[in-house]
Design a protein around this motif. Structure first.
Motif, PDB file in Angstrom:
ATOM      1  N   PHE A  85       0.850  -1.196   0.000  1.00  0.00           N
ATOM      2  CA  PHE A  85       0.000   0.000   0.000  1.00  0.00           C
ATOM      3  C   PHE A  85       0.881   1.240   0.000  1.00  0.00           C
ATOM      4  N   LEU A  86       0.581   2.178  -0.896  1.00  0.00           N
ATOM      5  CA  LEU A  86       1.392   3.382  -1.059  1.00  0.00           C
ATOM      6  C   LEU A  86       0.531   4.615  -0.814  1.00  0.00           C
ATOM      7  N   ASP A  87       0.934   5.435   0.140  1.00  0.00           N
ATOM      8  CA  ASP A  87       0.315   6.740   0.330  1.00  0.00           C
ATOM      9  C   ASP A  87       1.103   7.720  -0.527  1.00  0.00           C
ATOM     10  N   LEU A  88       0.492   8.204  -1.587  1.00  0.00           N
ATOM     11  CA  LEU A  88       1.220   9.008  -2.563  1.00  0.00           C
ATOM     12  C   LEU A  88       1.426  10.450  -2.125  1.00  0.00           C
ATOM     13  N   LYS A  89       0.811  10.858  -1.021  1.00  0.00           N
ATOM     14  CA  LYS A  89       0.996  12.188  -0.417  1.00  0.00           C
ATOM     15  C   LYS A  89       0.400  13.325  -1.242  1.00  0.00           C
ATOM     16  N   ALA A  90       0.200  13.098  -2.521  1.00  0.00           N
ATOM     17  CA  ALA A  90      -0.376  14.127  -3.401  1.00  0.00           C
ATOM     18  C   ALA A  90      -1.186  13.417  -4.483  1.00  0.00           C
ATOM     19  N   ALA A  91      -2.057  14.152  -5.142  1.00  0.00           N
ATOM     20  CA  ALA A  91      -2.852  13.590  -6.231  1.00  0.00           C
ATOM     21  C   ALA A  91      -2.005  13.541  -7.497  1.00  0.00           C
ATOM     22  N   VAL A  92      -1.843  12.349  -8.077  1.00  0.00           N
ATOM     23  CA  VAL A  92      -0.977  12.189  -9.241  1.00  0.00           C
ATOM     24  C   VAL A  92      -1.690  11.389 -10.327  1.00  0.00           C
ATOM     25  N   GLU A  93      -1.234  11.582 -11.559  1.00  0.00           N
ATOM     26  CA  GLU A  93      -1.716  10.795 -12.690  1.00  0.00           C
ATOM     27  C   GLU A  93      -0.765   9.669 -13.055  1.00  0.00           C
ATOM     28  N   LEU A  94       0.460   9.760 -12.600  1.00  0.00           N
ATOM     29  CA  LEU A  94       1.470   8.763 -12.934  1.00  0.00           C
ATOM     30  C   LEU A  94       2.346   8.503 -11.715  1.00  0.00           C
ATOM     31  N   TYR A  95       2.470   7.245 -11.348  1.00  0.00           N
ATOM     32  CA  TYR A  95       3.386   6.842 -10.277  1.00  0.00           C
ATOM     33  C   TYR A  95       4.405   5.884 -10.881  1.00  0.00           C
ATOM     34  N   GLN A  96       5.684   6.187 -10.745  1.00  0.00           N
ATOM     35  CA  GLN A  96       6.712   5.459 -11.478  1.00  0.00           C
ATOM     36  C   GLN A  96       7.610   4.644 -10.571  1.00  0.00           C
ATOM     37  N   ASP A  97       8.024   3.501 -11.112  1.00  0.00           N
ATOM     38  CA  ASP A  97       9.156   2.720 -10.618  1.00  0.00           C
ATOM     39  C   ASP A  97       9.035   2.290  -9.158  1.00  0.00           C
ATOM     40  N   GLU A  98       7.966   1.540  -8.871  1.00  0.00           N
ATOM     41  CA  GLU A  98       7.888   0.856  -7.586  1.00  0.00           C
ATOM     42  C   GLU A  98       8.578  -0.502  -7.756  1.00  0.00           C
ATOM     43  N   ASN A  99       9.604  -0.747  -6.958  1.00  0.00           N
ATOM     44  CA  ASN A  99      10.468  -1.908  -7.174  1.00  0.00           C
ATOM     45  C   ASN A  99      10.077  -3.091  -6.298  1.00  0.00           C
ATOM     46  N   PHE A 100      10.111  -4.291  -6.887  1.00  0.00           N
ATOM     47  CA  PHE A 100       9.782  -5.532  -6.197  1.00  0.00           C
ATOM     48  C   PHE A 100      10.868  -6.579  -6.496  1.00  0.00           C
TER      49      PHE A 100
END
Length: 370
Positions: free
Chosen positions: A87-102
């Motif tokens: 779960f990611l709290d993005l802190k701001a409203a965004v249209e694109l979230y990049q490069d979450e690594n697994f």
């Protein structure tokens, strides 16, 4: 009243929204348990689409409600076991979230569930303007633990519901998707999109009557009270110069059109329209639907007449004008934007044009977002 409809779709595109059906179902390579680095980017538009690649642009969200504020990424292995639930709290409203690594097992096809804005969407009552308790899925995604079996059937059955005739989605919109992605042995990444579980109606009114008028309300007929939380077997095709053609598209069972209703928005003190004024009404966010009217016939280009709308003016007693069918709106899959350009002339006579626009495939006016 007269009706007109024109189309603003400028390119050929095919968009598949079929739950977990993005790629083929490759099985893990026997005896191969190699771990690899895997990066996921999530956007509100398909950045792998030839349309967005060719244009170098996309249509921005109109407001923060149409963006991601939180994002959950659940990675499921072919055996149904959960590899990651993040779960990611993005802190701001965004249209694109990049490069979450697994760090994941390689050489197999993953199911990747995307869920945005969980717990943030509310339901607004358009009569009182008071927020009410949302009828959104009562499901604890945090309880899905790594190593456990993913409850695929339970998640697929989750629904969103509206009860009263004046309720609409408010706050950050619910968003979800499910993709299948092959992960090779080498380090890799993928660009995935997430879909808004809502239909947006925008109304632009122009007063050419020569006198000031007061908007009392509007109504949209044949809306559906319930939809699936995740897209379910929805596939539609858009061809240049033609309207949307729905191929496969599932909504909760309504018993042959039972469960459809007329949405009504009223304006307590009225909305004043000065002579010659153009005014954008606040957008309306409702649920997807699949109504089929077997009696109304067809409109332009043979499109079935399934949905209609009316506008009420205080100067004519607040009574609704005659229902007019939205002539190029055969069905309402999620992430559709219906733009109504209404013109009031003469003796309060209203005519309009209707544009039906899939998100990210065409640029319209500044009111375009969803």
């Amino acid at each position: 009243m007269t009706r007109h409809a024109h189309h603003v779709i400028a390119w050929f595109a095919i968009l598949l929204i079929a739950g977990c059906g993005r790629t083929s179902d490759e099985e893990p390579i026997p005896g191969d348990s190699v771990l690899t680095n895997f990066s996921i980017s999530v956007s509100l538009f398909d950045i792998s689409s030839p349309v967005t690649r060719a244009s170098g642009n996309y249509t921005a969200a109109a407001n923060d409600r149409e963006k991601m504020r939180t994002l959950r990424i659940i990675v499921v292995r072919p055996n149904g076991k959960v590899e990651h639930n993040r779960f990611l709290d993005l802190k701001a409203a965004v249209e694109l979230y990049q490069d979450e690594n697994f760090r994941v097992t390689a050489n197999e096809t993953k199911r990747i569930y995307l869920i945005a804005n969980e717990g943030l969407t509310t339901v607004k009552n358009g009569l009182s303007e008071d927020a009410v308790s949302p009828r959104l899925p009562d499901f604890d995604f945090n309880a899905i633990t790594e190593g456990s079996l993913f409850p695929a059937e339970d998640v697929a059955a989750l629904t969103i519901g509206l009860t009263g005739g004046s309720e609409e989605l408010d706050g950050p919109l619910p968003m979800s998707e499910c993709h299948r992605v092959w992960v090779p042995a080498e380090n890799s990444s993928c660009n995935l999109f997430i879909t808004r579980a809502a239909v947006k109606f925008s109304v632009l009114i122009t007063n050419e009557s020569g006198r000031a008028l007061t908007l009392a309300g509007l109504a949209i007929d044949k809306m559906l009270r319930q939809e699936y939380y995740l897209p379910k077997n929805a596939q539609y095709e858009i061809r240049e110069g033609n309207v949307r053609e729905i191929t496969v598209y599932d909504v909760p069972s309504t018993g042959d059109n039972n469960g459809y209703y007329t949405f009504k928005r009223t304006y307590g003190n009225g909305v004043t329209l000065m002579a010659g004024e153009k005014k954008n009404l606040d957008p309306i966010y409702l649920l997807e639907g699949k109504y089929s009217d077997h009696t109304a016939g067809t409109g332009e280009n043979g499109v079935p007449l399934n949905y209609s709308m009316n506008i009420s003016l205080a100067e004519v007693g607040g009574e609704p004008q005659k229902n007019e069918y939205l002539t190029n709106l055969p069905q309402l899959p999620r992430n559709t934007h219906v733009v109504v350009h209404a013109i009031i002339r003469g003796n309060s006579e209203i005519s309009w044009t209707v544009d039906v626009v899939p998100y990210g495939q065409a640029i319209l006016e500044p009111i375009f977002g969803l």
